[in-house]
Design an enzyme around this catalytic site. Structure first.
Site, PDB file in Angstrom:
ATOM      1  N   HIS A 204      44.355  23.134  38.857  1.00  0.00           N
ATOM      2  CA  HIS A 204      44.649  23.222  40.120  1.00  0.00           C
ATOM      3  C   HIS A 204      44.757  21.642  40.791  1.00  0.00           C
ATOM      4  CE1 HIS A 204      42.596  27.346  40.229  1.00  0.00           C
ATOM      5  NE2 HIS A 204      44.024  27.389  40.482  1.00  0.00           N
TER       6      HIS A 204
ATOM      7  N   LYS B  78      39.908  41.844  46.351  1.00  0.00           N
ATOM      8  CA  LYS B  78      39.911  41.138  45.262  1.00  0.00           C
ATOM      9  C   LYS B  78      38.450  40.603  45.013  1.00  0.00           C
ATOM     10  CE  LYS B  78      43.152  38.053  42.821  1.00  0.00           C
ATOM     11  NZ  LYS B  78      43.977  37.111  42.830  1.00  0.00           N
TER      12      LYS B  78
ATOM     13  N   ARG C 135      52.255  27.472  34.166  1.00  0.00           N
ATOM     14  CA  ARG C 135      51.654  27.297  32.743  1.00  0.00           C
ATOM     15  C   ARG C 135      52.724  27.828  31.642  1.00  0.00           C
ATOM     16  NH1 ARG C 135      46.102  29.907  34.216  1.00  0.00           N
ATOM     17  NH2 ARG C 135      47.687  31.288  34.840  1.00  0.00           N
TER      18      ARG C 135
ATOM     19  N   SER D 181      41.086  30.029  36.150  1.00  0.00           N
ATOM     20  CA  SER D 181      39.743  30.360  36.736  1.00  0.00           C
ATOM     21  C   SER D 181      39.160  31.133  35.959  1.00  0.00           C
ATOM     22  CB  SER D 181      39.763  30.559  37.790  1.00  0.00           C
ATOM     23  OG  SER D 181      40.379  29.496  38.955  1.00  0.00           O
TER      24      SER D 181
HETATM   25  O1  PNS Z   1      45.455  32.062  42.345  1.00  0.00           O
HETATM   26  P1  PNS Z   1      46.012  33.556  42.457  1.00  0.00           P
HETATM   27  O2  PNS Z   1      45.156  34.722  42.382  1.00  0.00           O
HETATM   28  O3  PNS Z   1      47.143  33.914  41.454  1.00  0.00           O
HETATM   29  O4  PNS Z   1      47.151  33.503  43.971  1.00  0.00           O
HETATM   30  C1  PNS Z   1      47.821  34.686  44.374  1.00  0.00           C
HETATM   31  C2  PNS Z   1      48.091  34.668  45.644  1.00  0.00           C
HETATM   32  C3  PNS Z   1      47.193  34.079  46.729  1.00  0.00           C
HETATM   33  C4  PNS Z   1      49.277  33.380  45.785  1.00  0.00           C
HETATM   34  C5  PNS Z   1      48.786  35.810  46.134  1.00  0.00           C
HETATM   35  O5  PNS Z   1      48.062  36.848  45.846  1.00  0.00           O
HETATM   36  C6  PNS Z   1      49.034  35.983  47.776  1.00  0.00           C
HETATM   37  O6  PNS Z   1      49.821  35.258  48.267  1.00  0.00           O
HETATM   38  N1  PNS Z   1      48.457  37.048  48.525  1.00  0.00           N
HETATM   39  C7  PNS Z   1      48.723  36.982  49.635  1.00  0.00           C
HETATM   40  C8  PNS Z   1      49.259  38.368  50.079  1.00  0.00           C
HETATM   41  C9  PNS Z   1      50.773  38.334  50.148  1.00  0.00           C
HETATM   42  O7  PNS Z   1      51.358  37.635  50.676  1.00  0.00           O
HETATM   43  N2  PNS Z   1      51.229  39.509  49.313  1.00  0.00           N
HETATM   44  C10 PNS Z   1      52.823  39.364  49.295  1.00  0.00           C
HETATM   45  C11 PNS Z   1      53.244  38.735  48.063  1.00  0.00           C
HETATM   46  S1  PNS Z   1      53.166  39.305  46.549  1.00  0.00           S
END
Ligand code: PNS
Length: 168
Positions: free
Chosen positions: A18, A42, A91, A130
């Site tokens: 990150h 989550k 990745r 993570s």
């Molecule tokens: O680090 P991560 O857990 O892969 O990040 C995921 C993240 C935070 C980018 C994604 O879950 C997110 O944008 N969540 C907010 C809810 C949202 O907007 N959902 C619609 C898009 S699928």
């Protein structure tokens, strides 16, 4: 016009991967907002306050970088912040399907006003996540290659807390 990008994620905890994406993307955009997902459904190891504090610990102060939490839809958060680019690190090929789904969903939800830009992980960040950090930490392995040394103690303390909790 200033180009504002959001780097969203759980950051549970922030890894060296990150940190690399933050460094590289902050050099490309006028402003980078690190959006830490605050989602009660989550299961996170660390609270959103702890995750933000860890990011602040390892990302040197920079007027181009803002670190803040968000809940709800990412596109709504971006509208408030007047940002129109999402940064995601890629990745392996295995990331691609999920990332494409996120990118297309956000594009549709924003009437095509939001673009997602993928940055390839550095060689060092290719295998990092993570979840891997947490698994290695729980099993007593060396996590120094995966996270900044300033966070090692916080993570080790969380392992002790987690173990205590599971013994109760
Ligand atoms: O680090 P991560 O857990 O892969 O990040 C995921 C993240 C935070 C980018 C994604 O879950 C997110 O944008 N969540 C907010 C809810 C949202 O907007 N959902 C619609 C898009 S699928």
């Amino acid at each position: 016009m200033k180009k504002v990008a959001v780097y969203p994620g759980s950051f549970d905890p922030i890894t060296r991967g990150h940190m690399d994406i933050i460094k590289r993307s902050s050099e490309i955009f006028d402003k980078l907002i690190i959006g830490v997902l605050n989602n009660s459904s989550k299961k996170s190891w660390f609270s959103v306050e702890e995750r933000i504090s860890m990011i602040k610990e390892v990302i040197s102060e920079n007027e181009k970088i803002e670190i803040t939490s968000f809940s709800g839809l990412l596109v709504d958060f971006m509208k408030i912040k007047k940002a129109d680019v999402i940064i995601r690190g890629l990745r392996a090929v295995s990331d691609y399907e999920y990332e494409l789904q996120l990118a297309l969903t956000n594009s549709i939800l924003s009437d095509n006003n939001i673009e997602t830009i993928f940055l390839p992980a550095s060689r060092e960040g290719l295998y990092l996540s993570s979840s891997i950090v947490k698994e290695v930490a729980l099993l007593g392995g060396d996590i120094s290659g995966f996270i900044d040394e300033r966070l090692e103690k916080i993570i080790k303390n969380k392992v002790i807390e987690t173990r205590r909790g599971s013994n109760d």
